[in-house]
Design an enzyme around this catalytic site. Structure first.
Site, PDB file in Angstrom:
ATOM      1  N   SER A 115       9.611  15.086  90.248  1.00  0.00           N
ATOM      2  CA  SER A 115       9.393  14.026  89.265  1.00  0.00           C
ATOM      3  C   SER A 115      10.448  13.965  88.166  1.00  0.00           C
ATOM      4  O   SER A 115      10.706  12.902  87.614  1.00  0.00           O
ATOM      5  CB  SER A 115       8.015  14.201  88.620  1.00  0.00           C
ATOM      6  N   SER A 116      11.046  15.104  87.817  1.00  0.00           N
ATOM      7  CA  SER A 116      11.940  15.107  86.664  1.00  0.00           C
ATOM      8  C   SER A 116      13.137  16.026  86.884  1.00  0.00           C
ATOM      9  O   SER A 116      13.147  16.857  87.794  1.00  0.00           O
ATOM     10  CB  SER A 116      11.171  15.568  85.420  1.00  0.00           C
TER      11      SER A 116
END
Length: 206
Positions: A67-68
């Protein structure tokens, strides 16, 4: 596997459905039965040269996602696990990696993956966990795989080791989107409420 109805099997074999039934009765070919009693014929067994999953026109693709940017180490770990597994199976494969939320349907790698599936270019999809595709909606991708005869291999059927961290990131994204929509038309009180929720979610992350 390429499991199709009798009409599709007859078309692929260049014969009539009646001939397919006759061949089945004589034992020349076999068919599986669905729970509802419908015949299903595996074209990869009937016509292996044309419908092999490892055909040059049907690729194996391994898909990884985090996600990041903070999870870049996990992305590399996913890729290494996928590469090692595919290599051990003797498959010729490619790896597609995405950096983006599991709530985001517009990730570059995912969009290309879906386009290639629909075009019939992919014969096998390999992922570490179901949630690597999407947080919500992975079943829709699996439905496309089934419709396009794409084999899905999920290496770990249990909970993803980064589940809590990844889910927190996705929740923050949802809150951010709704906050942006409400700030212009709602009171300062609502803005403060959303900011407090975001802070609570952020504080709960590992």
């Amino acid at each position: 596997m390429y499991k199709v109805r009798i009409g599709e099997a007859a078309k692929a074999l260049g014969v009539s459905p009646a001939t397919v039934r006759r061949w089945e009765t004589s034992g020349k070919i076999t068919a599986e039965r669905t729970p509802g009693g419908q015949r299903r014929y595996d074209l990869s067994a009937l016509l292996p040269d044309k419908f092999s999953l490892d055909s040059p026109t049907r690729r194996t693709v391994a898909y990884a996602r985090v996600s990041s940017h903070d999870q870049s180490a996990d992305l590399e770990r996913q890729k290494q696990v996928l590469e090692l597994y595919c290599a051990k199976q003797g498959w010729t494969f490619g790896v597609v990696a995405d950096l983006g939320s599991g709530m985001n349907y517009h990730k570059k790698g995912l969009k290309q993956l879906l386009r290639d599936m629909i075009a019939g270019d992919i014969g096998r999809l390999v992922i570490t966990h179901k949630d690597r595709l999407l947080r919500f909606g992975a079943e829709l991708v699996f439905a496309i795989c089934e419709a396009k005869q794409v084999e899905v291999v999920i290496l770990n059927q249990g909970q993803d080791t980064t589940f809590e961290e990844d889910l927190a990131t996705d929740v923050l994204e949802i809150i951010t989107v709704f906050s942006a929509r409400l700030y212009g038309s709602r009171s300062h009180k609502n803005k403060k409420l959303f900011d407090d929720i975001k802070q609570a979610v952020s504080d709960s992350q590992p």
